[in-house]
Design a protein around this motif. Sequence first.
Motif, PDB file in Angstrom:
ATOM      1  N   ASN A 234      32.168  36.109 -11.398  1.00 61.61           N
ATOM      2  CA  ASN A 234      31.755  36.107  -9.987  1.00 61.61           C
ATOM      3  C   ASN A 234      31.993  37.481  -9.369  1.00 61.61           C
ATOM      4  O   ASN A 234      33.046  37.753  -8.787  1.00 61.61           O
ATOM      5  N   GLU A 235      31.004  38.337  -9.471  1.00 61.37           N
ATOM      6  CA  GLU A 235      31.120  39.693  -8.946  1.00 61.37           C
ATOM      7  C   GLU A 235      31.251  39.696  -7.425  1.00 61.37           C
ATOM      8  O   GLU A 235      30.711  38.823  -6.754  1.00 61.37           O
ATOM      9  N   TYR A 236      31.911  40.722  -6.937  1.00 60.77           N
ATOM     10  CA  TYR A 236      31.965  40.935  -5.495  1.00 60.77           C
ATOM     11  C   TYR A 236      30.682  41.625  -5.048  1.00 60.77           C
ATOM     12  O   TYR A 236      30.021  42.333  -5.822  1.00 60.77           O
ATOM     13  N   TRP A 237      30.334  41.404  -3.775  1.00 59.40           N
ATOM     14  CA  TRP A 237      29.162  42.028  -3.148  1.00 59.40           C
ATOM     15  C   TRP A 237      29.199  43.545  -3.361  1.00 59.40           C
ATOM     16  O   TRP A 237      30.259  44.144  -3.237  1.00 59.40           O
ATOM     17  N   PRO A 238      28.108  44.236  -3.700  1.00 59.55           N
ATOM     18  CA  PRO A 238      26.748  43.728  -3.855  1.00 59.55           C
ATOM     19  C   PRO A 238      26.407  43.298  -5.268  1.00 59.55           C
ATOM     20  O   PRO A 238      25.252  42.984  -5.553  1.00 59.55           O
ATOM     21  N   GLY A 239      27.374  43.319  -6.191  1.00 58.64           N
ATOM     22  CA  GLY A 239      27.095  42.985  -7.581  1.00 58.64           C
ATOM     23  C   GLY A 239      26.427  44.135  -8.302  1.00 58.64           C
ATOM     24  O   GLY A 239      26.120  45.182  -7.726  1.00 58.64           O
ATOM     25  N   GLY A 240      26.187  43.933  -9.576  1.00 58.69           N
ATOM     26  CA  GLY A 240      25.645  45.019 -10.390  1.00 58.69           C
ATOM     27  C   GLY A 240      24.148  44.972 -10.600  1.00 58.69           C
ATOM     28  O   GLY A 240      23.611  45.813 -11.311  1.00 58.69           O
ATOM     29  N   ARG A 241      23.466  44.016  -9.980  1.00 60.43           N
ATOM     30  CA  ARG A 241      22.029  43.876 -10.208  1.00 60.43           C
ATOM     31  C   ARG A 241      21.248  45.135  -9.825  1.00 60.43           C
ATOM     32  O   ARG A 241      20.335  45.556 -10.519  1.00 60.43           O
ATOM     33  N   THR A 242      21.639  45.723  -8.710  1.00 58.63           N
ATOM     34  CA  THR A 242      20.828  46.782  -8.102  1.00 58.63           C
ATOM     35  C   THR A 242      21.361  48.176  -8.438  1.00 58.63           C
ATOM     36  O   THR A 242      22.431  48.334  -9.021  1.00 58.63           O
ATOM     37  N   ASN A 243      20.603  49.187  -8.019  1.00 55.60           N
ATOM     38  CA  ASN A 243      21.005  50.565  -8.288  1.00 55.60           C
ATOM     39  C   ASN A 243      21.960  51.057  -7.198  1.00 55.60           C
ATOM     40  O   ASN A 243      22.516  50.267  -6.427  1.00 55.60           O
ATOM     41  N   HIS A 244      22.121  52.353  -7.099  1.00 51.67           N
ATOM     42  CA  HIS A 244      23.091  52.932  -6.161  1.00 51.67           C
ATOM     43  C   HIS A 244      22.837  52.496  -4.718  1.00 51.67           C
ATOM     44  O   HIS A 244      23.772  52.154  -3.986  1.00 51.67           O
ATOM     45  N   TYR A 245      21.572  52.536  -4.295  1.00 52.72           N
ATOM     46  CA  TYR A 245      21.228  52.145  -2.921  1.00 52.72           C
ATOM     47  C   TYR A 245      20.874  50.664  -2.815  1.00 52.72           C
ATOM     48  O   TYR A 245      20.225  50.260  -1.858  1.00 52.72           O
ATOM     49  N   TRP A 246      21.282  49.878  -3.793  1.00 56.59           N
ATOM     50  CA  TRP A 246      21.112  48.430  -3.781  1.00 56.59           C
ATOM     51  C   TRP A 246      19.636  48.012  -3.814  1.00 56.59           C
ATOM     52  O   TRP A 246      19.246  46.999  -3.236  1.00 56.59           O
ATOM     53  N   PHE A 247      18.820  48.805  -4.522  1.00 61.66           N
ATOM     54  CA  PHE A 247      17.416  48.475  -4.730  1.00 61.66           C
ATOM     55  C   PHE A 247      17.264  47.690  -6.028  1.00 61.66           C
ATOM     56  O   PHE A 247      17.937  47.983  -7.023  1.00 61.66           O
ATOM     57  N   ASP A 248      16.348  46.750  -6.020  1.00 63.73           N
ATOM     58  CA  ASP A 248      15.965  46.032  -7.231  1.00 63.73           C
ATOM     59  C   ASP A 248      14.930  46.882  -7.959  1.00 63.73           C
ATOM     60  O   ASP A 248      13.769  46.941  -7.561  1.00 63.73           O
ATOM     61  N   LEU A 249      15.327  47.532  -9.033  1.00 57.79           N
ATOM     62  CA  LEU A 249      14.426  48.454  -9.726  1.00 57.79           C
ATOM     63  C   LEU A 249      13.282  47.737 -10.433  1.00 57.79           C
ATOM     64  O   LEU A 249      12.286  48.369 -10.786  1.00 57.79           O
ATOM     65  N   ASN A 250      13.409  46.433 -10.632  1.00 57.57           N
ATOM     66  CA  ASN A 250      12.300  45.694 -11.244  1.00 57.57           C
ATOM     67  C   ASN A 250      11.183  45.411 -10.242  1.00 57.57           C
ATOM     68  O   ASN A 250      10.199  44.769 -10.572  1.00 57.57           O
ATOM     69  N   ARG A 251      11.348  45.867  -9.005  1.00 55.88           N
ATOM     70  CA  ARG A 251      10.271  45.780  -8.013  1.00 55.88           C
ATOM     71  C   ARG A 251       9.735  47.172  -7.667  1.00 55.88           C
ATOM     72  O   ARG A 251       8.907  47.319  -6.788  1.00 55.88           O
ATOM     73  N   ASP A 252      10.227  48.177  -8.385  1.00 56.94           N
ATOM     74  CA  ASP A 252       9.985  49.559  -7.963  1.00 56.94           C
ATOM     75  C   ASP A 252       8.951  50.297  -8.806  1.00 56.94           C
ATOM     76  O   ASP A 252       8.664  51.457  -8.555  1.00 56.94           O
ATOM     77  N   TRP A 253       8.366  49.633  -9.807  1.00 58.83           N
ATOM     78  CA  TRP A 253       7.368  50.311 -10.644  1.00 58.83           C
ATOM     79  C   TRP A 253       6.136  50.690  -9.822  1.00 58.83           C
ATOM     80  O   TRP A 253       5.574  51.770  -9.996  1.00 58.83           O
ATOM     81  N   LEU A 254       5.713  49.826  -8.944  1.00 61.94           N
ATOM     82  CA  LEU A 254       4.547  50.128  -8.109  1.00 61.94           C
ATOM     83  C   LEU A 254       4.917  51.098  -6.993  1.00 61.94           C
ATOM     84  O   LEU A 254       4.139  51.982  -6.640  1.00 61.94           O
ATOM     85  N   LEU A 255       6.112  50.944  -6.442  1.00 57.50           N
ATOM     86  CA  LEU A 255       6.485  51.676  -5.238  1.00 57.50           C
ATOM     87  C   LEU A 255       7.088  53.041  -5.547  1.00 57.50           C
ATOM     88  O   LEU A 255       6.964  53.971  -4.745  1.00 57.50           O
ATOM     89  N   GLY A 256       7.745  53.187  -6.680  1.00 59.81           N
ATOM     90  CA  GLY A 256       8.236  54.488  -7.118  1.00 59.81           C
ATOM     91  C   GLY A 256       9.099  55.200  -6.111  1.00 59.81           C
ATOM     92  O   GLY A 256       8.921  56.392  -5.854  1.00 59.81           O
ATOM     93  N   ILE A 257      10.077  54.512  -5.559  1.00 57.97           N
ATOM     94  CA  ILE A 257      10.938  55.095  -4.532  1.00 57.97           C
ATOM     95  C   ILE A 257      12.135  55.816  -5.137  1.00 57.97           C
ATOM     96  O   ILE A 257      12.541  56.877  -4.672  1.00 57.97           O
ATOM     97  N   ASN A 258      12.701  55.261  -6.194  1.00 55.42           N
ATOM     98  CA  ASN A 258      13.960  55.748  -6.743  1.00 55.42           C
ATOM     99  C   ASN A 258      13.758  56.665  -7.949  1.00 55.42           C
ATOM    100  O   ASN A 258      12.742  56.573  -8.644  1.00 55.42           O
ATOM    101  N   PRO A 259      14.727  57.560  -8.212  1.00 56.46           N
ATOM    102  CA  PRO A 259      14.564  58.499  -9.330  1.00 56.46           C
ATOM    103  C   PRO A 259      14.433  57.800 -10.678  1.00 56.46           C
ATOM    104  O   PRO A 259      13.757  58.310 -11.570  1.00 56.46           O
TER     105      PRO A 259
END
Length: 844
Positions: free
Chosen positions: A200-225
Amino acid sequence: MLKKLLLLVLFYGTNAFAQDYFLEKYEPFNPDIPTPEQFLGYGIGEHHTRHDLIVAYFEKLASVSDRASIYSYGKTHEGRKLVILTITTPENLSNLKSIKEQHLAFTDPNQKVSNYNDVPIFINLAYNVHGNEPSSSEAALLSAYTFVASQHPEIKNYIKNAVIMIDPTINPDGRDRHSQWANSYQGTPNVADPQDAEHNEYWPGGRTNHYWFDLNRDWLLGINPESRGKLTWYHEWYPNVVTDFHEMGSQSSYFFEPMKANGSLNPIMPKENYEDLNTMFGAEFARALDSIGSLYFTKEVFDGTYPGYGSSYPDLQGGLGLLFEQASSRGHEQTTAFGKITFPFTIRNQYISSITTVKTAVKNKAYMRKYQQDFFKSALTRAGKAKIKGYAFGDPRDQNRTKAFIDKLLLHNIKVYQSGERYVVPTLQPQYRMVQSMFETYSKYRDSVYYDASAWSVANFYNMRYSPVTSLNLGEPVETVENIVQIIPVRKSNYAYIIDWDDYNAPAALHYLQEQKLVLSSAFKPFSVKSGNETKQMNYGSLVLPVSLQKQTPEEVYELVQKAQEKFEVPVYGVDSGLSLKGVDLGSRYMQALKKTKAAMLIGNGTRSYEAGEVWHLLDTRVHMPISKIPMRNFNRTDFDKYNTLVMVSGNYTFDKKQLEKLKNWVSKGNTLITIGTASKWAIEKKLVKEKLTDSKKDSLAKDSTKTAVRKPYVDAGENLGKESVGGIIIRADLDTTHPLAFGYHDTSIPVYKNNTVWLAPSKNEYATVAKYSENPHIDGFITPENMEKYLKPSASLIVSKLGGGRVVLFADNPNFRGSWYGTNRLFLNALFLGDKIRIPTRN
């Protein structure tokens, strides 16, 4: 160590000897190549492996083997390497440049090549886009070792006929956050209790990147490095097959494609992708998993609608994206309804699927190559038959927003041309389907329940007005965004400088100048002035910097203004008189001095990390302004008087009476509270503000209370209830452009993104509803007729409510969604920078 560990473990009732469990099938191995266990000092599955050790192992393989080479395609926000290990035969590796050219010929519709079996197939085994779904990166270590070191004839055949490119960790920042957690709480022996801290990870957990973005939604949007680096790499190589390994809830089993049989499939994809390729690979995955006794499922839950997944974007590039979902041990061992699930067990399924992916791709090499060739040829064929020959777009008032949109197009290898002040994207190009994804909208759908968004027309993300064209005047090709913004250098003035608030970067320039101790004001009415020999029409919000009111000398002021313009490429004009040609003068009471924004945001348990990360990312990377992130656990001892603006993103807030009173008192002092999504609903329900929610549902229930419910099949409950949610749609809102929250806008109609069921009733105050959904609001995406008519149409997207001497800015929708809504970012930034200037007129 690994053998001793695995001899003792039961995996869903399957007792396996260690040498059978992972690697024995592919013996013998080159003894000069270290195993992962030899390199790490522990067996795979005993601990969660840090990303730096994964990279170090890959570097080791590249240094000791003539089958492998390593390439770095970027770094994460936290500076971790993003790497790809390329594995093939020594002969192929030494001729990779030539093989690459032969491979890319199949992606060029203008080349006629048919040697489908002669060129190795390109396979991208990609792992761990969600950091706390860690089994796949461990499988990547095993896969890399197998393909580099195995002397088995089967493996030798694979590397002869394939170029295997292994991306072990797409999200290193998130992975290391989770690995640290899991290893820190690992017991000896392992603790399988699901309630243990390890699971039971503490918030925000390890799912997201540094800025808490879901990188599996970012292929189209290309926001993160992470995504931008991978997209650049992708369009250099165009792999034929790409894997997308995930984990899901511990109570499940294992998923692989095909996806939902009657699901919400991307309407621009060839049917062959879903009906033939996924079925062909799925049959092989089934046989491989059957052979080791693993349970699995297909054709449920997951859909391929959104083109920004790691499993859907490759489909739009003539390749095949493959989704895998493994039930997670969420640590090293956990008890489930089906028995104990262990970390090594989860790794094995991912490893088996990795090897099977390569096996199936090699087996169908010619078929996959011809498919990719036909894909790009069909793009031109389809475009040629379409009435629409291109899309024209551009906003000369906001060159930086236009620049950001063009950057997105170029990132996806979409051809763009400049014709005067307008830009044109022709449809007749190999990336025709990506052009469709950027500009086309839909109103009819095959399904009503979506795993993610049902709308993604990216031009609307940028509030980019565009129009389809039936004839083309292309002009000059645009190959870089370096010269998109054309700014006339500011002329020196001893009187005043004016900064155009219409530009996307104007808030960043304002913050920069305020950091330099300069005093600026904002125009609450339009005006026109003379700058040199030119007349400039200035919109609501234009910034005025009077030189005589500054503590710095005119020369120092000019230097700072120059730096701001150079840094943010914003239009700045020097003027020599305060007398306007038209509209208010520079000394008018409608020119209101601006205080420096001191912002904070509540984060932690109960708050939505995605939305908090989007705010943090926006201010960090585009405005270059710090925001204090206040954990909810520190609320009681936080001195909020240090801030004049507080952001509350969507969440489940459980304030006690004393905490609620503290918040009310702070706002009442003259401060600004900004609420987003469910936080706005919470503020109304807790009577923080005197606003209401649209109550059509309540009225409907009252009317229907005497009616008997119509019986429906139990099995359909999930689908029937699921469609009542709003998974992600683009709708139109009418905007009051004279309101401070809308300064910088000219068009009274803007696209907004809605992915919640927060329905704000328009304020009873005539001047407080800043944005209301239009009479005909639908732009793109699925929404039920009931939600549309009863809830959305009567509701507001943005209102402001008075609270004592302060105000609450209530967003029904997220203006910063996934870091991509450039079109509505300004609404949020106005709330930050102009919020304290909002006066809500009331009748006496």
